[in-house]
Motif scaffolding. Structure first.
Motif, PDB file in Angstrom:
ATOM      1  N   PRO A   1     -10.042  10.232 -17.656  1.00 22.70           N
ATOM      2  CA  PRO A   1      -9.896  11.142 -18.800  1.00 22.70           C
ATOM      3  C   PRO A   1     -10.112  12.613 -18.445  1.00 22.70           C
ATOM      4  O   PRO A   1      -9.773  13.495 -19.237  1.00 22.70           O
ATOM      5  N   ASN A   2     -10.700  12.897 -17.282  1.00 21.61           N
ATOM      6  CA  ASN A   2     -10.988  14.274 -16.903  1.00 21.61           C
ATOM      7  C   ASN A   2     -11.033  14.386 -15.383  1.00 21.61           C
ATOM      8  O   ASN A   2     -10.938  13.375 -14.667  1.00 21.61           O
ATOM      9  N   PHE A   3     -11.196  15.604 -14.898  1.00 20.01           N
ATOM     10  CA  PHE A   3     -11.144  15.824 -13.454  1.00 20.01           C
ATOM     11  C   PHE A   3     -12.284  15.148 -12.696  1.00 20.01           C
ATOM     12  O   PHE A   3     -12.042  14.545 -11.640  1.00 20.01           O
ATOM     13  N   PRO A   4     -13.556  15.197 -13.157  1.00 25.12           N
ATOM     14  CA  PRO A   4     -14.622  14.512 -12.407  1.00 25.12           C
ATOM     15  C   PRO A   4     -14.371  13.007 -12.254  1.00 25.12           C
ATOM     16  O   PRO A   4     -14.584  12.443 -11.179  1.00 25.12           O
ATOM     17  N   SER A   5     -13.918  12.345 -13.326  1.00 21.87           N
ATOM     18  CA  SER A   5     -13.652  10.913 -13.218  1.00 21.87           C
ATOM     19  C   SER A   5     -12.437  10.657 -12.337  1.00 21.87           C
ATOM     20  O   SER A   5     -12.373   9.637 -11.635  1.00 21.87           O
ATOM     21  N   LEU A   6     -11.481  11.561 -12.323  1.00 20.12           N
ATOM     22  CA  LEU A   6     -10.326  11.434 -11.434  1.00 20.12           C
ATOM     23  C   LEU A   6     -10.760  11.520  -9.976  1.00 20.12           C
ATOM     24  O   LEU A   6     -10.323  10.734  -9.130  1.00 20.12           O
ATOM     25  N   ALA A   7     -11.645  12.478  -9.670  1.00 20.42           N
ATOM     26  CA  ALA A   7     -12.131  12.621  -8.297  1.00 20.42           C
ATOM     27  C   ALA A   7     -12.919  11.388  -7.869  1.00 20.42           C
ATOM     28  O   ALA A   7     -12.780  10.918  -6.727  1.00 20.42           O
TER      29      ALA A   7
ATOM     30  N   LYS B   1      -1.227  16.573 -17.252  1.00 19.57           N
ATOM     31  CA  LYS B   1      -2.071  15.745 -18.115  1.00 19.57           C
ATOM     32  C   LYS B   1      -3.489  16.292 -18.215  1.00 19.57           C
ATOM     33  O   LYS B   1      -4.070  16.378 -19.310  1.00 19.57           O
ATOM     34  N   LEU B   2      -4.064  16.660 -17.064  1.00 19.53           N
ATOM     35  CA  LEU B   2      -5.455  17.126 -17.034  1.00 19.53           C
ATOM     36  C   LEU B   2      -5.568  18.634 -16.863  1.00 19.53           C
ATOM     37  O   LEU B   2      -6.681  19.150 -16.697  1.00 19.53           O
ATOM     38  N   ASP B   3      -4.416  19.334 -16.868  1.00 19.87           N
ATOM     39  CA  ASP B   3      -4.390  20.797 -16.731  1.00 19.87           C
ATOM     40  C   ASP B   3      -5.115  21.236 -15.447  1.00 19.87           C
ATOM     41  O   ASP B   3      -6.032  22.062 -15.468  1.00 19.87           O
ATOM     42  N   LEU B   4      -4.673  20.673 -14.320  1.00 24.38           N
ATOM     43  CA  LEU B   4      -5.307  20.942 -13.036  1.00 24.38           C
ATOM     44  C   LEU B   4      -4.675  22.151 -12.358  1.00 24.38           C
ATOM     45  O   LEU B   4      -3.481  22.412 -12.494  1.00 24.38           O
ATOM     46  N   SER B   5      -5.473  22.874 -11.591  1.00 22.88           N
ATOM     47  CA  SER B   5      -4.958  23.932 -10.728  1.00 22.88           C
ATOM     48  C   SER B   5      -4.532  23.322  -9.392  1.00 22.88           C
ATOM     49  O   SER B   5      -4.842  22.162  -9.093  1.00 22.88           O
ATOM     50  N   GLU B   6      -3.829  24.140  -8.557  1.00 18.38           N
ATOM     51  CA  GLU B   6      -3.457  23.648  -7.224  1.00 18.38           C
ATOM     52  C   GLU B   6      -4.694  23.289  -6.404  1.00 18.38           C
ATOM     53  O   GLU B   6      -4.706  22.314  -5.656  1.00 18.38           O
ATOM     54  N   ALA B   7      -5.770  24.090  -6.572  1.00 22.52           N
ATOM     55  CA  ALA B   7      -6.993  23.804  -5.836  1.00 22.52           C
ATOM     56  C   ALA B   7      -7.609  22.482  -6.277  1.00 22.52           C
ATOM     57  O   ALA B   7      -8.115  21.714  -5.447  1.00 22.52           O
ATOM     58  N   GLN B   8      -7.569  22.184  -7.551  1.00 24.41           N
ATOM     59  CA  GLN B   8      -8.111  20.909  -8.037  1.00 24.41           C
ATOM     60  C   GLN B   8      -7.272  19.725  -7.560  1.00 24.41           C
ATOM     61  O   GLN B   8      -7.810  18.658  -7.262  1.00 24.41           O
TER      62      GLN B   8
ATOM     63  N   VAL C   1       0.835  -1.200   0.000  1.00 28.94           N
ATOM     64  CA  VAL C   1       0.000   0.000   0.000  1.00 28.94           C
ATOM     65  C   VAL C   1       0.872   1.253   0.000  1.00 28.94           C
ATOM     66  O   VAL C   1       0.531   2.260  -0.639  1.00 28.94           O
ATOM     67  N   GLY C   2       2.014   1.199   0.704  1.00 29.52           N
ATOM     68  CA  GLY C   2       2.931   2.327   0.644  1.00 29.52           C
ATOM     69  C   GLY C   2       3.440   2.576  -0.757  1.00 29.52           C
ATOM     70  O   GLY C   2       3.564   3.729  -1.206  1.00 29.52           O
ATOM     71  N   ALA C   3       3.723   1.497  -1.487  1.00 30.62           N
ATOM     72  CA  ALA C   3       4.260   1.634  -2.838  1.00 30.62           C
ATOM     73  C   ALA C   3       3.236   2.210  -3.809  1.00 30.62           C
ATOM     74  O   ALA C   3       3.537   3.142  -4.574  1.00 30.62           O
ATOM     75  N   ILE C   4       2.018   1.672  -3.800  1.00 27.28           N
ATOM     76  CA  ILE C   4       1.029   2.146  -4.773  1.00 27.28           C
ATOM     77  C   ILE C   4       0.573   3.568  -4.443  1.00 27.28           C
ATOM     78  O   ILE C   4       0.174   4.320  -5.348  1.00 27.28           O
ATOM     79  N   SER C   5       0.643   3.947  -3.171  1.00 24.81           N
ATOM     80  CA  SER C   5       0.318   5.327  -2.813  1.00 24.81           C
ATOM     81  C   SER C   5       1.416   6.272  -3.284  1.00 24.81           C
ATOM     82  O   SER C   5       1.140   7.366  -3.787  1.00 24.81           O
ATOM     83  N   ALA C   6       2.681   5.845  -3.130  1.00 24.46           N
ATOM     84  CA  ALA C   6       3.802   6.711  -3.479  1.00 24.46           C
ATOM     85  C   ALA C   6       3.881   6.975  -4.966  1.00 24.46           C
ATOM     86  O   ALA C   6       4.200   8.091  -5.396  1.00 24.46           O
ATOM     87  N   VAL C   7       3.608   5.959  -5.772  1.00 22.76           N
ATOM     88  CA  VAL C   7       3.762   6.111  -7.219  1.00 22.76           C
ATOM     89  C   VAL C   7       2.914   7.251  -7.746  1.00 22.76           C
ATOM     90  O   VAL C   7       3.379   8.102  -8.521  1.00 22.76           O
ATOM     91  N   TRP C   8       1.669   7.300  -7.308  1.00 22.33           N
ATOM     92  CA  TRP C   8       0.809   8.332  -7.901  1.00 22.33           C
ATOM     93  C   TRP C   8       1.044   9.701  -7.284  1.00 22.33           C
ATOM     94  O   TRP C   8       0.928  10.722  -7.976  1.00 22.33           O
ATOM     95  N   VAL C   9       1.445   9.770  -6.002  1.00 22.40           N
ATOM     96  CA  VAL C   9       1.655  11.094  -5.426  1.00 22.40           C
ATOM     97  C   VAL C   9       2.923  11.758  -5.959  1.00 22.40           C
ATOM     98  O   VAL C   9       2.950  12.977  -6.138  1.00 22.40           O
ATOM     99  N   VAL C  10       3.989  10.964  -6.245  1.00 22.60           N
ATOM    100  CA  VAL C  10       5.194  11.603  -6.777  1.00 22.60           C
ATOM    101  C   VAL C  10       5.010  12.025  -8.228  1.00 22.60           C
ATOM    102  O   VAL C  10       5.773  12.844  -8.740  1.00 22.60           O
ATOM    103  N   ARG C  11       3.995  11.483  -8.890  1.00 21.64           N
ATOM    104  CA  ARG C  11       3.718  11.889 -10.272  1.00 21.64           C
ATOM    105  C   ARG C  11       2.594  12.908 -10.349  1.00 21.64           C
ATOM    106  O   ARG C  11       2.008  13.127 -11.420  1.00 21.64           O
ATOM    107  N   ILE C  12       2.278  13.566  -9.230  1.00 21.66           N
ATOM    108  CA  ILE C  12       1.239  14.605  -9.249  1.00 21.66           C
ATOM    109  C   ILE C  12       1.563  15.719 -10.247  1.00 21.66           C
ATOM    110  O   ILE C  12       0.649  16.217 -10.934  1.00 21.66           O
ATOM    111  N   PRO C  13       2.828  16.160 -10.363  1.00 22.99           N
ATOM    112  CA  PRO C  13       3.084  17.164 -11.408  1.00 22.99           C
ATOM    113  C   PRO C  13       2.680  16.686 -12.799  1.00 22.99           C
ATOM    114  O   PRO C  13       2.137  17.464 -13.597  1.00 22.99           O
ATOM    115  N   ALA C  14       2.946  15.406 -13.110  1.00 25.36           N
ATOM    116  CA  ALA C  14       2.544  14.868 -14.410  1.00 25.36           C
ATOM    117  C   ALA C  14       1.028  14.780 -14.518  1.00 25.36           C
ATOM    118  O   ALA C  14       0.448  15.026 -15.593  1.00 25.36           O
ATOM    119  N   LEU C  15       0.358  14.418 -13.428  1.00 29.92           N
ATOM    120  CA  LEU C  15      -1.106  14.386 -13.420  1.00 29.92           C
ATOM    121  C   LEU C  15      -1.674  15.777 -13.648  1.00 29.92           C
ATOM    122  O   LEU C  15      -2.635  15.961 -14.415  1.00 29.92           O
TER     123      LEU C  15
END
Length: 418
Positions: free
Chosen positions: A94-100, A37-44, A20-34
């Protein structure tokens, strides 16, 4: 349960923490890429973290009753593979609502796994007669280091968010399936007492204080996990691949600290250890906030990791002890308090950063870490003691000492003053 089965259960539980530590880390360290990818603001980005945390807290609300009815081993058998599979909801959003929405599902499964894994670790502590929680959480840190390095490696290789997270899910699924048959089944008598007590009266007050300390620690951890890479990338101007190394450095320091957590707790007591952890974490965040040099920023992250690493495993272990026959409910309640820090903290940091800066956001976390010290001095000096419950051989004891079966016990055994 035989000694061999107990060893297998410990390995499966440690592997679950690492997974669980590994799968959590992978996506949080790639937040800049996320974000790109979806053109998110800091608030999003903060809202996505909020969805993940909301799912986790909602699941934790029901986790105690699920474990009381079915045992932590059955909850883990189904929730661990499902949590890994749910990574695909984040990877292919594919978009912010589905990501949330995907974050909500992933968070719910994460919450179930986390509470059940801590309950399983508490059962193994009682069964083996020695502290194990620090080493179990060291498994989380090891997994987070490996996951963070995988994320940094995929960033250096030019892979996007989707490919990175999907690759992590593919690699993690065989490990998840390996753990399934090896978890320790709860003793039927204990399960019956736990189920009958699941809807009982109020829990001991110390559990709420422990949950508050966990809240502060998780807020600090979540701040590093969700925002350190953006801080290094945006405030200090390093590349995305270098910025992704910040979280593995933090988790590597946590791993080193957790390997010694159980031993240090027994020697100096929980109050001293928690108070010192709060001070050192505050110093680390102060360095991270004030420096313009990336090397010093990494030192600050390491200081934070070495400090907060002891707070969560110690408070989980003590909550399980203080809960007595309601250990699952106690762990679940403390976990809900704790993960509120992951829920509220990173979101607040996102909104502060939106209006001011990440430096100001991290300054707020300095004060939060100091609250760990303030709360710790209100606790009795904590010493964790365990006695085996179901080993094949009697516990060895020195000549002339009382038999363990004749010693008194209380629901808060292990919480004592010097």
């Amino acid at each position: 349960m035989s000694a061999t089965e107990l060893v297998r259960a410990r390995r499966a539980t440690a592997a679950t923490f690492a997974l669980v530590g590994a799968i959590s880390a992978v996506w949080v360290v790639r937040i800049p890429a996320l974000r790109d990818k979806l053109d998110l603001s800091e608030a999003q980005v903060g809202i996505e973290v909020l969805a993940w945390g909301a799912g986790a807290l909602a699941a934790m609300h029901f986790a105690a009753r699920l474990m009381a009815a079915h045992g932590s081993h059955r909850v883990l058998r189904y929730s661990v593979p499902a949590a890994v599979a749910s990574l695909s909801l984040l990877a292919f959003a594919p978009n912010f609502p589905s990501l949330a929405a995907g974050g909500l599902v992933f968070g719910a499964l994460f919450g179930l796994v986390d509470v059940a894994a801590n309950a399983q670790a508490a059962e193994l502590e009682r069964a083996s007669g020695r502290p194990l929680m620090g080493k179990m959480h060291a498994g989380w840190s090891l997994g987070a280091v490996l996951g963070g390095l995988l994320g940094a490696g995929t960033a250096a290789a030019g892979l996007g968010f989707t490919a990175s997270v999907a690759l992590a899910a593919v690699l993690a699924l065989p490990v998840a399936l390996f753990t399934v048959p090896h978890f320790r089944a709860q003793d039927p008598a204990d399960a019956e007492r736990e189920e009958s007590a699941a809807a009982g009266g109020p829990l001991p007050r110390v559990i709420y204080l422990l949950g508050a300390l966990m809240f502060c620690a998780f807020l600090a951890e979540g701040s590093v996990a969700d925002w350190s890479s953006l801080h290094l990338h945006d405030s200090l101007g390093v590349s995305e691949a270098v910025a992704a190394l910040g979280y593995p450095v933090f988790e590597l320091a946590m791993l080193a600290g957790r390997l010694f957590c159980d031993r240090v707790t027994e020697r100096v007591g929980g109050r001293v250890l928690l108070a010192g952890a709060g001070l050192l974490a505050a110093l680390g965040f102060a360095v991270l906030t004030a420096t313009e040099w990336v090397g010093a920023a990494f030192v600050g992250l390491a200081l934070v990791g070495a400090a907060v690493c002891v707070v969560v495993p110690l408070t989980f272990s003590l909550a399980g002890l203080a809960g007595g026959t309601r250990s699952a409910a106690a762990i679940s309640r403390a976990g809900m308090f704790g993960y509120s820090g992951l829920l509220l903290g990173p979101v607040a940091i996102g909104f502060i950063a939106e209006h001011w800066s990440l430096r100001i956001s991290f300054s707020v976390v300095v004060c939060t870490c100091l609250l760990i010290t303030v709360g710790a001095v209100r606790l009795p000096d904590l010493r964790v003691s365990h006695r085996p419950q179901d080993t094949d051989k009697p516990e060895p004891r020195a000549p002339g000492t009382a038999s363990p079966t004749n010693q008194g016990s209380t629901p808060c055994q292990g919480l004592s003053r010097k």
